[in-house]
Enzyme design. Sequence first.
Site, short mmCIF file in Angstrom:
data_model
loop_
_atom_site.label_atom_id
_atom_site.label_comp_id
_atom_site.label_asym_id
_atom_site.label_seq_id
_atom_site.Cartn_x
_atom_site.Cartn_y
_atom_site.Cartn_z
N CYS A 8 -40.60 24.61 25.77
CA CYS A 8 -40.13 25.67 26.67
C CYS A 8 -40.93 25.59 27.96
CB CYS A 8 -40.22 27.04 26.00
SG CYS A 8 -41.89 27.69 25.73
N ASN A 11 -45.06 27.38 26.88
CA ASN A 11 -45.52 27.15 25.52
C ASN A 11 -46.22 28.37 24.92
OD1 ASN A 11 -47.91 25.03 23.81
ND2 ASN A 11 -45.84 25.50 23.15
N CYS A 13 -43.96 31.42 24.22
CA CYS A 13 -42.92 32.29 23.66
C CYS A 13 -41.92 31.52 22.79
CB CYS A 13 -42.15 33.02 24.76
SG CYS A 13 -43.14 34.15 25.76
N ARG A 14 -40.93 30.92 23.43
CA ARG A 14 -39.82 30.29 22.69
C ARG A 14 -40.25 29.09 21.87
NH1 ARG A 14 -36.06 30.12 27.91
NH2 ARG A 14 -38.15 29.91 28.77
N SER A 15 -40.97 28.16 22.48
CA SER A 15 -41.31 26.95 21.71
C SER A 15 -42.25 27.24 20.54
CB SER A 15 -41.85 25.84 22.63
OG SER A 15 -43.03 26.21 23.29
N ASP A 129 -34.52 33.53 27.90
CA ASP A 129 -35.93 33.65 28.28
C ASP A 129 -36.37 35.10 28.09
OD1 ASP A 129 -38.46 33.63 29.37
OD2 ASP A 129 -37.83 32.82 31.31
#
Length: 163
Positions: A8, A11, A13-15, A129
């Site tokens: 993401c 590095n 939140c999402r990943s 996001d």
Amino acid sequence: MVDIVTVCTGNICRSPMAEALLRAEVERAGLADRVRVSSAGVSDEEHGRPVDPRAQSVLTRNGLELPEHSAHRITDEELADADLLLAMTDSHRRQLLQRLNSADAGKVRMMRSFDPEATGTGEDLDIADPWYGGSEDFATAWEQIRAATPGLVAWLQERVTTR
């Protein structure tokens, strides 16, 4: 060993959420000895930071952890070693492709491309996001990641057994 990196922006939140869930599902599928999962960002703006507390809250609610996470920008070594680079957005995908030679372009995939319910291409497949939003935005990103994970695990099962 199949080496997967979820990617993401920063590095945090999402990943990391994708990494934690994918690790758990890989283990549940009995593939932990043949699949390695990590995460990184396309930016170094969050370098050294832990998982965002809102993302950590999502992981905790879902019985997952990601111990000792330290955000970092994806390295040239990670790019070279990865068998699969899972981009959270089309922008991340394009940034990864800029750093790879054309022969390695096939190892970049959008995370949501593994979700049979997700349609479209490019930005249509972005994981939302959550950074600027609240807990509901993190829940949306989580649900999108979760929806793609069974298809990804099935893809991995095929790949690992044919190697």
